[in-house]
Design an enzyme around this catalytic site. Structure first.
Site, PDB file in Angstrom:
ATOM      1  NE  ARG A 281      18.573   4.118   2.382  1.00 21.32           N
ATOM      2  CZ  ARG A 281      17.558   3.233   2.929  1.00 21.32           C
ATOM      3  NH1 ARG A 281      17.597   2.540   4.068  1.00 21.32           N
ATOM      4  NH2 ARG A 281      16.153   3.888   2.666  1.00 21.32           N
TER       5      ARG A 281
ATOM      6  CB  ALA B 287      15.546  15.186  -1.781  1.00 20.86           C
ATOM      7  N   GLY B 288      12.726  14.915   0.123  1.00 19.89           N
ATOM      8  CA  GLY B 288      12.179  14.957   1.421  1.00 19.89           C
ATOM      9  C   GLY B 288      11.407  13.848   1.758  1.00 19.89           C
TER      10      GLY B 288
ATOM     11  CG  ASN C 231       5.575   7.487  -1.833  1.00 21.96           C
ATOM     12  OD1 ASN C 231       4.796   6.305  -1.612  1.00 21.96           O
ATOM     13  ND2 ASN C 231       6.206   7.639  -0.715  1.00 21.96           N
ATOM     14  CB  THR C 232      -0.158   6.684  -2.317  1.00 26.18           C
ATOM     15  OG1 THR C 232      -1.116   6.725  -1.345  1.00 26.18           O
ATOM     16  CG2 THR C 232       0.331   5.010  -2.463  1.00 26.18           C
ATOM     17  CG  HIS C 233       2.043   9.888   3.649  1.00 31.12           C
ATOM     18  ND1 HIS C 233       2.773   8.799   4.379  1.00 31.12           N
ATOM     19  CD2 HIS C 233       1.769  10.757   4.506  1.00 31.12           C
ATOM     20  CE1 HIS C 233       2.823   9.315   5.528  1.00 31.12           C
ATOM     21  NE2 HIS C 233       2.064  10.517   5.745  1.00 31.12           N
TER      22      HIS C 233
HETATM   23  C1  GAR Z   1      -0.737   2.077   1.972  1.00 29.55           C
HETATM   24  O1  GAR Z   1      -1.483   2.784   3.149  1.00 29.55           O
HETATM   25  C2  GAR Z   1       0.483   3.371   1.926  1.00 29.55           C
HETATM   26  O2  GAR Z   1      -0.098   4.560   1.778  1.00 29.55           O
HETATM   27  C3  GAR Z   1       1.227   3.077   2.997  1.00 29.55           C
HETATM   28  O3  GAR Z   1       1.581   1.748   3.249  1.00 29.55           O
HETATM   29  C4  GAR Z   1       0.223   1.189   2.802  1.00 29.55           C
HETATM   30  C5  GAR Z   1       0.553  -0.008   1.952  1.00 29.55           C
HETATM   31  O4  GAR Z   1      -0.675  -0.688   1.545  1.00 29.55           O
HETATM   32  N1  GAR Z   1       2.841   3.757   2.768  1.00 29.55           N
HETATM   33  C6  GAR Z   1       3.684   4.289   3.725  1.00 29.55           C
HETATM   34  O5  GAR Z   1       3.063   4.531   4.686  1.00 29.55           O
HETATM   35  C7  GAR Z   1       4.556   4.878   3.029  1.00 29.55           C
HETATM   36  N2  GAR Z   1       5.337   5.769   4.011  1.00 29.55           N
HETATM   37  P1  GAR Z   1      -0.645  -1.982   0.439  1.00 29.55           P
HETATM   38  O6  GAR Z   1       0.756  -2.700   0.677  1.00 29.55           O
HETATM   39  O7  GAR Z   1      -1.713  -2.745   0.879  1.00 29.55           O
HETATM   40  O8  GAR Z   1      -0.926  -1.308  -0.831  1.00 29.55           O
END
Ligand code: GAR
Length: 202
Positions: free
Chosen positions: A66, A143-144, A108-110
């Site tokens: 990794r 890092a989390g 990052n978007t969550h």
């Molecule tokens: C999004 O909702 C994003 O927040 C999520 O995956 C989706 C991607 O959609 N990410 C996570 O859950 C990361 N842990 P997309 O490929 O259509 O942009």
């Protein structure tokens, strides 16, 4: 100066597409210089190819550990000299080597309202818990797992008849708008991270 974005994806790439569409206008202040993924044959990479943007793939399985993957990913991203790295549905945690180079400029978007429901299943976990509102969170990666300093959040109601899919789709509409707005402002106005507080603008 137009900010250089490298966007990392693992799936359909609708968040990437929203950025590509916004960045078609030069006044947006940022442009996507490359799109990377941890797997091939995904719509996210095809969206980049259709837009004429260079792509690269770094698969964990192609590396002996990794840590080597993390270093290889950082090298591939670094080759495009980004000002900001945007993880847009990138389903891997970046590691120490990556953060040593791009910590503080990786977003990052969550699909949940942090600090609730971190991890891979934000919409499912929110639905199972029974919350009445959830949403999306844009944060500076640390890092989390989804723990970084918060840049922006968007609130989305949970409807009584939601499934994981309908809820996630509603979240993604709000998420794309939040992402486009925030990345544009960060590119145009700059930003400062002070502990857990993120301030946009000089
Ligand atoms: C999004 O909702 C994003 O927040 C999520 O995956 C989706 C991607 O959609 N990410 C996570 O859950 C990361 N842990 P997309 O490929 O259509 O942009």
């Amino acid at each position: 100066m137009t900010a250089r974005l490298v966007v990392l994806v693992s799936g359909s790439g609708t968040n990437l597409q929203a950025i590509l569409d916004a960045a078609a206008d030069p006044s947006y202040g940022a442009r996507v210089v490359a799109v990377g993924a941890d797997r091939d044959d995904i719509e996210g990479l095809r969206r980049a190819e259709r837009a004429g943007i260079p792509t690269f793939v770094a698969k964990v399985g192609d590396h002996t550990s990794r840590e080597y993957w993390d270093r290889a990913l950082a090298d591939k991203v670094g080759a495009f000299e980004p000002d900001l790295v945007v993880l847009a549905g990138f389903m891997k945690l970046v590691g120490d080597k990556f953060l040593a180079r791009f910590g503080g400029v990786t977003l990052n978007t969550h699909p949940a309202l942090s600090p609730s429901f971190p991890g891979m299943h934000g919409p499912r976990d929110a639905l199972e818990y029974g919350v009445k509102v959830t949403g999306a969170t844009l944060f500076v990666v640390d890092a989390g797992v989804d723990t970084g300093a918060i840049v922006a959040q968007a609130v989305v109601p949970v409807e009584d008849d939601d499934s994981v899919e309908t809820l996630h789709e509603r979240i993604k509409v709000a998420e794309r708008a939040m992402l486009v707005e925030s990345v544009g402002r960060m590119a145009r106005e700059g930003f400062a991270v002070d502990g857990r507080r993120v301030r946009l603008g000089g």
